[in-house]
Write a protein that holds these residues in place. Structure first.
Motif, short mmCIF file in Angstrom:
data_model
loop_
_atom_site.label_atom_id
_atom_site.label_comp_id
_atom_site.label_asym_id
_atom_site.label_seq_id
_atom_site.Cartn_x
_atom_site.Cartn_y
_atom_site.Cartn_z
N PRO A 122 -30.42 7.47 -10.76
CA PRO A 122 -30.35 8.80 -11.37
C PRO A 122 -29.16 9.61 -10.86
O PRO A 122 -28.79 10.61 -11.45
N GLY A 123 -28.57 9.16 -9.76
CA GLY A 123 -27.44 9.87 -9.17
C GLY A 123 -27.10 9.24 -7.83
O GLY A 123 -27.72 8.25 -7.41
N LEU A 124 -26.12 9.82 -7.19
CA LEU A 124 -25.67 9.35 -5.88
C LEU A 124 -25.50 10.53 -4.93
O LEU A 124 -25.10 11.62 -5.37
N VAL A 125 -25.77 10.31 -3.67
CA VAL A 125 -25.45 11.30 -2.65
C VAL A 125 -23.98 11.11 -2.33
O VAL A 125 -23.50 9.99 -2.13
N VAL A 126 -23.25 12.22 -2.29
CA VAL A 126 -21.83 12.20 -1.96
C VAL A 126 -21.66 12.81 -0.58
O VAL A 126 -22.19 13.89 -0.31
N THR A 127 -20.93 12.10 0.28
CA THR A 127 -20.73 12.58 1.64
C THR A 127 -19.28 13.00 1.86
O THR A 127 -18.38 12.58 1.14
N ASP A 128 -19.09 13.81 2.90
CA ASP A 128 -17.74 14.20 3.28
C ASP A 128 -17.17 13.15 4.24
O ASP A 128 -17.82 12.12 4.49
N ALA A 129 -16.01 13.40 4.79
CA ALA A 129 -15.35 12.44 5.67
C ALA A 129 -16.15 12.14 6.93
O ALA A 129 -16.00 11.09 7.54
N ASN A 130 -17.03 13.06 7.31
CA ASN A 130 -17.86 12.87 8.50
C ASN A 130 -19.20 12.21 8.19
O ASN A 130 -20.03 12.05 9.08
N GLY A 175 -29.21 16.97 10.86
CA GLY A 175 -27.96 17.02 10.11
C GLY A 175 -27.46 15.68 9.61
O GLY A 175 -26.42 15.61 8.97
N ARG A 176 -28.19 14.63 9.88
CA ARG A 176 -27.77 13.29 9.44
C ARG A 176 -28.65 12.80 8.31
O ARG A 176 -29.86 13.02 8.29
N LEU A 177 -28.04 12.10 7.38
CA LEU A 177 -28.75 11.54 6.23
C LEU A 177 -29.62 10.38 6.70
O LEU A 177 -29.13 9.43 7.31
N VAL A 178 -30.93 10.47 6.42
CA VAL A 178 -31.84 9.39 6.80
C VAL A 178 -32.44 8.68 5.58
O VAL A 178 -33.12 7.67 5.73
#
Length: 146
Positions: free
Chosen positions: A32-40, A129-132
């Motif tokens: 249905p979509g994607l999580v987009v992350t920054d450089a960190n 703050g971290r994606l789990v």
């Protein structure tokens, strides 16, 4: 039930990922979509599949859908051309909606509230703050309808 109980591993892309590869990832896995992350590696946006579709449809057809009938089916053959050389960043709207994030210890009702308010098909689950993981609307419905 808490987010940690239902969060799933999910494909993630970063802002500078190749847009065509991101679209293929969405299509191949019927996401249905994607999580987009920054450089960190921190979540910065959700890229709904519908936004990628929107990017592919010419603006004049979006403004007047009756014009879609005059476009040939061969337009679909040029989808890759439109995405080629683009990044995920270019697919995101300039006025990005609020990021759908929830805490690892939130309940499914709290997740549902975030998804409903933001009209987002998935939510990023964060711990410190971290994606789990990610919770999709379909996973949430599966649990709610048991």
């Amino acid at each position: 039930m808490r987010c940690t109980d239902i969060a799933e591993d999910f494909p993630v892309v970063d802002l500078d990922s190749d847009a065509l590869e991101a679209a293929r990832l969405l299509a191949r896995n019927r996401l249905p979509g994607l999580v987009v992350t920054d450089a960190n590696g921190a979540p910065t946006a959700i890229l709904p599949a519908s936004q990628v579709v929107r990017f592919l449809v010419p603006g004049y057809v979006q403004d007047d859908p009756s014009l879609a009938g005059v476009l040939s089916e061969s337009m679909a053959d040029h989808v890759a051309d439109k995405l080629s050389g683009k990044t995920v960043r270019s697919l995101l709207p300039e006025d990005r909606p609020e990021l759908a994030v929830v805490s690892f210890d939130d309940t499914i009702v709290e997740v549902a509230a975030v998804m409903a308010r933001l009209r987002c098909p998935l939510a990023a689950v964060l711990r410190d703050g971290r994606l789990v993981g990610v919770i999709t609307a379909s996973r949430l419905l599966e649990l709610a309808l048991r």
